[in-house]
Write a protein that holds these residues in place. Structure first.
Motif, mmCIF file in Angstrom:
data_model
loop_
_atom_site.group_PDB
_atom_site.id
_atom_site.type_symbol
_atom_site.label_atom_id
_atom_site.label_comp_id
_atom_site.label_asym_id
_atom_site.label_seq_id
_atom_site.Cartn_x
_atom_site.Cartn_y
_atom_site.Cartn_z
ATOM 1 N N ARG A 95 -4.567 1.582 2.307
ATOM 2 C CA ARG A 95 -3.300 1.327 1.615
ATOM 3 C C ARG A 95 -3.411 1.814 0.173
ATOM 4 N NH1 ARG A 95 0.457 -1.087 4.191
ATOM 5 N NH2 ARG A 95 0.050 -2.143 6.168
ATOM 6 N N CYS A 96 -3.330 3.121 0.037
ATOM 7 C CA CYS A 96 -3.350 3.724 -1.296
ATOM 8 C C CYS A 96 -2.689 5.087 -1.210
ATOM 9 C CB CYS A 96 -4.783 3.857 -1.831
ATOM 10 S SG CYS A 96 -5.729 5.198 -1.082
ATOM 11 N N SER A 97 -2.417 5.670 -2.345
ATOM 12 C CA SER A 97 -1.886 7.028 -2.389
ATOM 13 C C SER A 97 -2.898 7.999 -1.783
ATOM 14 C CB SER A 97 -1.610 7.418 -3.840
ATOM 15 O OG SER A 97 -1.582 8.823 -3.998
ATOM 16 N N PRO A 98 -2.444 8.973 -0.996
ATOM 17 C CA PRO A 98 -3.379 9.978 -0.482
ATOM 18 C C PRO A 98 -4.084 10.741 -1.599
ATOM 19 C CG PRO A 98 -1.090 10.613 -0.065
ATOM 20 C CD PRO A 98 -1.068 9.200 -0.507
ATOM 21 N N LEU A 99 -3.419 10.882 -2.735
ATOM 22 C CA LEU A 99 -4.043 11.562 -3.871
ATOM 23 C C LEU A 99 -5.125 10.688 -4.495
ATOM 24 C CD1 LEU A 99 -0.825 13.051 -5.551
ATOM 25 C CD2 LEU A 99 -2.240 14.036 -3.741
ATOM 26 N N PHE A 194 -10.592 14.699 4.774
ATOM 27 C CA PHE A 194 -9.278 15.208 5.156
ATOM 28 C C PHE A 194 -8.323 14.016 5.166
ATOM 29 C CE2 PHE A 194 -11.845 18.195 8.108
ATOM 30 C CZ PHE A 194 -12.125 19.059 7.055
ATOM 31 N N VAL A 195 -7.295 14.044 4.334
ATOM 32 C CA VAL A 195 -6.411 12.889 4.176
ATOM 33 C C VAL A 195 -5.020 13.202 4.728
ATOM 34 C CG1 VAL A 195 -5.411 11.230 2.562
ATOM 35 C CG2 VAL A 195 -7.700 12.155 2.137
ATOM 36 N N GLN A 196 -4.554 12.343 5.614
ATOM 37 C CA GLN A 196 -3.217 12.450 6.199
ATOM 38 C C GLN A 196 -2.286 11.507 5.442
ATOM 39 O OE1 GLN A 196 -3.081 11.396 10.354
ATOM 40 N NE2 GLN A 196 -0.845 11.273 10.416
ATOM 41 N N PRO A 197 -1.325 12.038 4.684
ATOM 42 C CA PRO A 197 -0.395 11.156 3.962
ATOM 43 C C PRO A 197 0.650 10.578 4.916
ATOM 44 C CG PRO A 197 0.076 13.468 3.476
ATOM 45 C CD PRO A 197 -1.095 13.462 4.401
ATOM 46 N N LEU A 198 0.544 9.305 5.200
ATOM 47 C CA LEU A 198 1.537 8.627 6.032
ATOM 48 C C LEU A 198 2.774 8.293 5.217
ATOM 49 C CD1 LEU A 198 -0.923 6.179 7.832
ATOM 50 C CD2 LEU A 198 -0.070 8.359 8.708
ATOM 51 N N ALA A 199 2.532 7.790 4.023
ATOM 52 C CA ALA A 199 3.580 7.484 3.053
ATOM 53 C C ALA A 199 2.971 7.706 1.672
ATOM 54 C CB ALA A 199 4.075 6.051 3.226
ATOM 55 N N ASP A 201 2.086 5.596 -0.456
ATOM 56 C CA ASP A 201 1.052 4.607 -0.778
ATOM 57 C C ASP A 201 0.270 4.172 0.454
ATOM 58 O OD1 ASP A 201 3.022 3.213 0.512
ATOM 59 O OD2 ASP A 201 3.251 1.650 -1.016
ATOM 60 N N LEU A 202 0.210 5.052 1.477
ATOM 61 C CA LEU A 202 -0.515 4.741 2.697
ATOM 62 C C LEU A 202 -1.037 6.036 3.310
ATOM 63 C CD1 LEU A 202 -1.258 2.455 4.769
ATOM 64 C CD2 LEU A 202 0.833 3.117 6.006
ATOM 65 N N CYS A 203 -2.303 6.030 3.728
ATOM 66 C CA CYS A 203 -2.864 7.259 4.286
ATOM 67 C C CYS A 203 -3.912 6.949 5.341
ATOM 68 C CB CYS A 203 -3.460 8.136 3.184
ATOM 69 S SG CYS A 203 -4.776 7.368 2.207
ATOM 70 N N GLN A 239 -6.533 -0.675 -6.625
ATOM 71 C CA GLN A 239 -6.230 0.085 -7.832
ATOM 72 C C GLN A 239 -4.762 -0.094 -8.218
ATOM 73 O OE1 GLN A 239 -7.767 4.067 -6.751
ATOM 74 N NE2 GLN A 239 -9.214 3.826 -8.410
ATOM 75 N N ILE A 240 -4.523 -0.192 -9.501
ATOM 76 C CA ILE A 240 -3.168 -0.303 -10.044
ATOM 77 C C ILE A 240 -2.996 0.772 -11.110
ATOM 78 C CG2 ILE A 240 -1.552 -1.790 -11.283
ATOM 79 C CD1 ILE A 240 -3.029 -4.205 -10.119
ATOM 80 N N PRO A 241 -1.923 1.559 -11.039
ATOM 81 C CA PRO A 241 -0.881 1.542 -10.007
ATOM 82 C C PRO A 241 -1.381 2.159 -8.706
ATOM 83 C CG PRO A 241 -0.502 3.365 -11.503
ATOM 84 C CD PRO A 241 -1.661 2.602 -12.068
ATOM 85 N N ARG A 242 -0.657 1.894 -7.596
ATOM 86 C CA ARG A 242 -1.068 2.437 -6.297
ATOM 87 C C ARG A 242 -0.989 3.958 -6.288
ATOM 88 N NH1 ARG A 242 -1.733 -0.476 -1.714
ATOM 89 N NH2 ARG A 242 -1.224 -2.695 -1.754
#
Length: 281
Positions: A95-99, A194-199, A201-203, A239-242
Protein backbone atom coordinates in the motif's frame (compact mmCIF):
# COMPACT_ATOMS: atom_id res chain seq x y z
CA UNK A 1 -3.66 12.56 -11.53
CA UNK A 2 -3.24 12.27 -15.25
CA UNK A 3 -1.68 9.07 -16.53
CA UNK A 4 -0.94 10.47 -19.99
CA UNK A 5 2.87 10.43 -19.84
CA UNK A 6 3.05 6.95 -18.29
CA UNK A 7 0.27 5.28 -20.23
CA UNK A 8 2.54 4.22 -23.11
CA UNK A 9 5.01 2.41 -20.84
CA UNK A 10 5.28 -1.35 -20.29
CA UNK A 11 4.23 -2.77 -16.89
CA UNK A 12 4.47 -6.27 -15.34
CA UNK A 13 1.05 -7.84 -14.85
CA UNK A 14 1.83 -11.45 -13.91
CA UNK A 15 4.18 -14.42 -13.95
CA UNK A 16 3.92 -16.47 -17.12
CA UNK A 17 4.52 -19.68 -15.13
CA UNK A 18 1.40 -19.01 -13.03
CA UNK A 19 -1.01 -18.26 -15.87
CA UNK A 20 -3.65 -20.59 -17.26
CA UNK A 21 -6.64 -20.40 -19.60
CA UNK A 22 -8.85 -19.17 -16.76
CA UNK A 23 -6.51 -16.26 -16.10
CA UNK A 24 -6.37 -13.75 -13.27
CA UNK A 25 -8.12 -10.47 -12.68
CA UNK A 26 -5.96 -7.56 -11.65
CA UNK A 27 -5.60 -3.86 -12.43
CA UNK A 28 -3.27 -1.44 -14.17
CA UNK A 29 -3.35 2.24 -13.27
CA UNK A 30 -6.92 2.01 -11.95
CA UNK A 31 -8.21 0.05 -14.95
CA UNK A 32 -9.41 -3.55 -14.39
CA UNK A 33 -7.57 -6.04 -16.62
CA UNK A 34 -7.62 -9.79 -17.25
CA UNK A 35 -4.37 -11.71 -17.80
CA UNK A 36 -4.69 -15.21 -19.26
CA UNK A 37 -3.29 -17.75 -21.69
CA UNK A 38 -4.81 -18.33 -25.12
CA UNK A 39 -5.42 -21.85 -26.34
CA UNK A 40 -2.05 -21.77 -28.12
CA UNK A 41 -0.25 -20.89 -24.88
CA UNK A 42 0.42 -17.23 -25.66
CA UNK A 43 -0.33 -14.53 -23.11
CA UNK A 44 -3.34 -12.27 -23.57
CA UNK A 45 -4.21 -9.14 -21.58
CA UNK A 46 -7.67 -7.60 -21.88
CA UNK A 47 -8.62 -4.14 -20.67
CA UNK A 48 -11.71 -3.14 -18.76
CA UNK A 49 -13.70 -2.43 -21.90
CA UNK A 50 -12.74 -5.73 -23.54
CA UNK A 51 -9.98 -4.28 -25.71
CA UNK A 52 -6.85 -6.35 -26.26
CA UNK A 53 -3.76 -4.64 -24.84
CA UNK A 54 -0.21 -4.75 -26.24
CA UNK A 55 1.68 -7.65 -24.62
CA UNK A 56 5.28 -8.78 -24.24
CA UNK A 57 6.66 -11.82 -22.39
CA UNK A 58 10.14 -11.32 -20.94
CA UNK A 59 12.09 -12.10 -17.77
CA UNK A 60 9.49 -14.69 -16.75
CA UNK A 61 6.77 -12.05 -16.64
CA UNK A 62 3.90 -10.88 -18.82
CA UNK A 63 4.08 -7.17 -19.62
CA UNK A 64 1.24 -4.98 -20.89
CA UNK A 65 0.48 -1.36 -21.69
CA UNK A 66 -2.73 0.64 -21.59
CA UNK A 67 -1.46 2.81 -24.43
CA UNK A 68 0.77 2.42 -27.47
CA UNK A 69 4.41 2.03 -26.34
CA UNK A 70 6.84 4.12 -28.38
CA UNK A 71 9.73 1.79 -27.57
CA UNK A 72 10.35 -1.86 -26.82
CA UNK A 73 10.66 -3.22 -23.30
CA UNK A 74 14.09 -2.42 -21.84
CA UNK A 75 16.84 -4.99 -22.32
CA UNK A 76 18.64 -6.90 -19.55
CA UNK A 77 21.52 -8.67 -21.34
CA UNK A 78 22.20 -10.96 -18.36
CA UNK A 79 18.79 -12.56 -18.96
CA UNK A 80 20.34 -14.37 -21.92
CA UNK A 81 23.61 -15.32 -20.21
CA UNK A 82 24.30 -19.05 -19.94
CA UNK A 83 24.76 -20.52 -16.48
CA UNK A 84 22.58 -18.09 -14.56
CA UNK A 85 19.74 -19.10 -12.24
CA UNK A 86 16.57 -17.20 -13.12
CA UNK A 87 14.41 -16.72 -10.05
CA UNK A 88 10.73 -15.74 -10.19
CA UNK A 89 10.35 -14.42 -6.66
CA UNK A 90 6.57 -13.94 -6.84
CA UNK A 91 4.54 -10.89 -5.89
CA UNK A 92 4.13 -8.67 -2.83
CA UNK A 93 1.26 -6.20 -2.59
CA UNK A 94 2.22 -2.90 -1.01
CA UNK A 95 0.00 0.00 0.00
CA UNK A 96 2.25 2.72 -1.33
CA UNK A 97 2.91 4.68 -4.49
CA UNK A 98 4.59 2.56 -7.18
CA UNK A 99 7.19 5.32 -7.44
CA UNK A 100 7.86 5.10 -3.70
CA UNK A 101 8.52 1.37 -4.11
CA UNK A 102 11.17 2.03 -6.75
CA UNK A 103 12.79 4.84 -4.78
CA UNK A 104 13.05 2.64 -1.69
CA UNK A 105 14.85 0.02 -3.80
CA UNK A 106 17.39 2.71 -4.75
CA UNK A 107 18.05 3.72 -1.14
CA UNK A 108 21.32 2.47 0.33
CA UNK A 109 21.31 4.26 3.69
CA UNK A 110 18.45 2.18 5.15
CA UNK A 111 20.32 -1.14 4.91
CA UNK A 112 21.77 -1.23 8.46
CA UNK A 113 18.49 -0.16 10.05
CA UNK A 114 15.84 -2.08 8.04
CA UNK A 115 17.86 -5.12 6.91
CA UNK A 116 19.97 -5.46 10.06
CA UNK A 117 22.64 -8.20 9.98
CA UNK A 118 21.75 -9.08 6.37
CA UNK A 119 22.35 -6.14 4.03
CA UNK A 120 23.84 -3.90 6.69
CA UNK A 121 24.81 -3.56 10.33
CA UNK A 122 25.88 -0.92 12.79
CA UNK A 123 28.38 0.66 13.11
CA UNK A 124 28.86 0.35 9.31
CA UNK A 125 26.29 3.01 8.46
CA UNK A 126 28.22 5.50 6.34
CA UNK A 127 27.35 5.73 2.65
CA UNK A 128 30.56 6.37 0.74
CA UNK A 129 30.67 8.76 -2.20
CA UNK A 130 29.29 7.32 -5.40
CA UNK A 131 28.45 8.48 -8.91
CA UNK A 132 24.95 9.25 -10.23
CA UNK A 133 23.97 10.29 -13.73
CA UNK A 134 21.05 10.44 -16.13
CA UNK A 135 22.40 8.76 -19.25
CA UNK A 136 20.89 10.79 -22.05
CA UNK A 137 21.40 8.30 -24.88
CA UNK A 138 19.68 5.45 -23.01
CA UNK A 139 17.38 7.84 -21.10
CA UNK A 140 18.06 5.97 -17.87
CA UNK A 141 19.13 6.83 -14.33
CA UNK A 142 22.37 5.11 -13.23
CA UNK A 143 24.23 5.00 -9.93
CA UNK A 144 27.70 3.44 -9.98
CA UNK A 145 30.68 2.93 -7.68
CA UNK A 146 28.33 2.24 -4.77
CA UNK A 147 30.07 0.31 -1.98
CA UNK A 148 28.60 -0.89 1.29
CA UNK A 149 29.59 -3.39 3.99
CA UNK A 150 27.09 -6.26 4.25
CA UNK A 151 27.00 -9.16 6.74
CA UNK A 152 25.24 -11.37 4.17
CA UNK A 153 25.13 -9.77 0.74
CA UNK A 154 23.44 -12.74 -0.91
CA UNK A 155 22.18 -16.21 -0.09
CA UNK A 156 25.44 -17.54 -1.58
CA UNK A 157 27.64 -15.32 0.60
CA UNK A 158 29.42 -16.63 3.69
CA UNK A 159 30.55 -13.90 6.06
CA UNK A 160 30.56 -10.15 5.65
CA UNK A 161 31.98 -8.46 2.56
CA UNK A 162 32.12 -4.98 1.12
CA UNK A 163 29.65 -5.21 -1.72
CA UNK A 164 29.77 -3.09 -4.85
CA UNK A 165 26.49 -2.04 -6.41
CA UNK A 166 25.21 -0.43 -9.60
CA UNK A 167 21.64 0.78 -9.87
CA UNK A 168 19.77 1.33 -13.13
CA UNK A 169 16.30 2.82 -13.69
CA UNK A 170 15.17 2.07 -17.28
CA UNK A 171 11.44 2.77 -16.76
CA UNK A 172 9.40 4.76 -14.23
CA UNK A 173 8.30 1.73 -12.18
CA UNK A 174 11.25 -0.62 -12.73
CA UNK A 175 14.76 -0.78 -11.35
CA UNK A 176 17.70 -3.12 -11.84
CA UNK A 177 20.42 -3.72 -9.27
CA UNK A 178 23.81 -5.16 -10.21
CA UNK A 179 25.83 -6.30 -7.21
CA UNK A 180 28.98 -8.23 -6.34
CA UNK A 181 28.54 -11.94 -7.10
CA UNK A 182 30.26 -13.86 -4.23
CA UNK A 183 30.84 -17.13 -6.17
CA UNK A 184 32.06 -15.29 -9.31
CA UNK A 185 33.86 -12.04 -8.47
CA UNK A 186 34.16 -11.12 -12.15
CA UNK A 187 30.39 -11.17 -12.66
CA UNK A 188 27.39 -9.26 -11.29
CA UNK A 189 24.32 -10.71 -9.64
CA UNK A 190 21.20 -9.09 -11.09
CA UNK A 191 18.21 -8.30 -8.88
CA UNK A 192 15.26 -6.44 -10.34
CA UNK A 193 12.17 -4.73 -9.02
CA UNK A 194 9.28 -4.74 -11.50
CA UNK A 195 6.38 -2.71 -10.09
CA UNK A 196 2.79 -2.95 -11.32
CA UNK A 197 0.87 0.25 -10.48
CA UNK A 198 -2.61 -0.84 -9.42
CA UNK A 199 -3.53 2.64 -8.24
CA UNK A 200 -1.59 5.76 -7.29
CA UNK A 201 -1.15 4.49 -3.74
CA UNK A 202 -1.24 0.72 -4.30
CA UNK A 203 1.08 -1.58 -6.23
CA UNK A 204 2.12 -5.17 -6.82
CA UNK A 205 5.87 -5.68 -6.68
CA UNK A 206 7.40 -8.49 -8.74
CA UNK A 207 11.09 -9.05 -7.86
CA UNK A 208 13.12 -11.17 -10.29
CA UNK A 209 16.74 -12.33 -10.14
CA UNK A 210 19.41 -13.62 -12.50
CA UNK A 211 22.16 -15.14 -10.34
CA UNK A 212 25.24 -17.31 -10.40
CA UNK A 213 24.50 -19.62 -7.47
CA UNK A 214 24.79 -23.37 -7.89
CA UNK A 215 24.48 -24.18 -4.19
CA UNK A 216 21.24 -22.64 -2.91
CA UNK A 217 17.88 -24.24 -3.53
CA UNK A 218 15.29 -22.27 -5.48
CA UNK A 219 13.13 -22.16 -2.35
CA UNK A 220 15.97 -20.62 -0.34
CA UNK A 221 16.70 -18.03 -3.03
CA UNK A 222 13.06 -16.99 -3.16
CA UNK A 223 12.73 -16.92 0.62
CA UNK A 224 15.87 -14.79 1.02
CA UNK A 225 14.59 -12.13 -1.38
CA UNK A 226 11.05 -12.17 0.00
CA UNK A 227 12.43 -11.69 3.50
CA UNK A 228 14.28 -8.57 2.33
CA UNK A 229 11.28 -7.06 0.62
CA UNK A 230 8.82 -7.83 3.40
CA UNK A 231 11.12 -5.85 5.70
CA UNK A 232 10.83 -2.98 3.21
CA UNK A 233 7.05 -3.23 3.02
CA UNK A 234 6.51 -2.19 6.63
CA UNK A 235 8.55 0.97 5.99
CA UNK A 236 6.86 1.76 2.67
CA UNK A 237 3.35 1.44 4.05
CA UNK A 238 4.09 3.95 6.82
CA UNK A 239 5.69 6.68 4.72
CA UNK A 240 3.95 10.06 4.67
CA UNK A 241 2.87 11.30 2.24
CA UNK A 242 1.89 8.06 0.46
CA UNK A 243 2.64 9.59 -2.94
CA UNK A 244 6.22 10.41 -3.96
CA UNK A 245 6.93 14.14 -3.55
CA UNK A 246 8.50 15.71 -6.66
CA UNK A 247 8.73 19.25 -5.27
CA UNK A 248 12.36 19.57 -4.07
CA UNK A 249 11.26 21.51 -0.99
CA UNK A 250 8.91 18.82 0.36
CA UNK A 251 11.60 16.42 1.59
CA UNK A 252 15.19 17.33 2.39
CA UNK A 253 17.72 14.92 0.83
CA UNK A 254 21.16 14.09 2.21
CA UNK A 255 24.37 13.22 0.35
CA UNK A 256 23.34 9.54 0.49
CA UNK A 257 20.17 10.34 -1.48
CA UNK A 258 21.80 11.31 -4.78
CA UNK A 259 20.12 8.46 -6.66
CA UNK A 260 16.72 9.44 -5.32
CA UNK A 261 17.28 13.06 -6.33
CA UNK A 262 18.21 12.02 -9.87
CA UNK A 263 15.23 9.64 -10.08
CA UNK A 264 12.79 12.36 -9.01
CA UNK A 265 14.32 14.83 -11.44
CA UNK A 266 14.03 12.26 -14.26
CA UNK A 267 10.39 11.54 -13.38
CA UNK A 268 9.56 15.23 -13.39
CA UNK A 269 11.36 15.79 -16.70
CA UNK A 270 9.16 13.18 -18.39
CA UNK A 271 5.99 14.12 -16.51
CA UNK A 272 5.89 10.63 -14.99
CA UNK A 273 3.57 11.77 -12.23
CA UNK A 274 1.16 8.87 -11.66
CA UNK A 275 1.84 8.08 -8.01
CA UNK A 276 3.57 11.41 -7.39
CA UNK A 277 2.70 14.48 -5.36
CA UNK A 278 3.67 17.67 -7.15
CA UNK A 279 3.04 20.30 -4.47
CA UNK A 280 2.87 20.35 -0.69
CA UNK A 281 -0.58 19.82 0.80
Amino acid sequence: MTVKAMIDEWYPVGLLSQLDLKGRKTALMDEPIDVALDADGSARVTGGNGRTLPVRVRYGHVWASLGEPKKELFDIPEADQAGRRFVDVGVVRVRCSPLRAVENFLDIAHFPFVHTDILGAEPHTEVQNYKVEIREEEDEVWATQVKFYQPQAAKSASGGITTEYMYRVPAPTCSILYKTCPPRPGEWDVITLFVQPLAEDLCDVWPWMALFDEESSMTDLIHFQQTIFLQDRSILENQIPRLLPLDPGMEIPTRADLTSVAYRRWLKRHNYTYGAQLVAQ
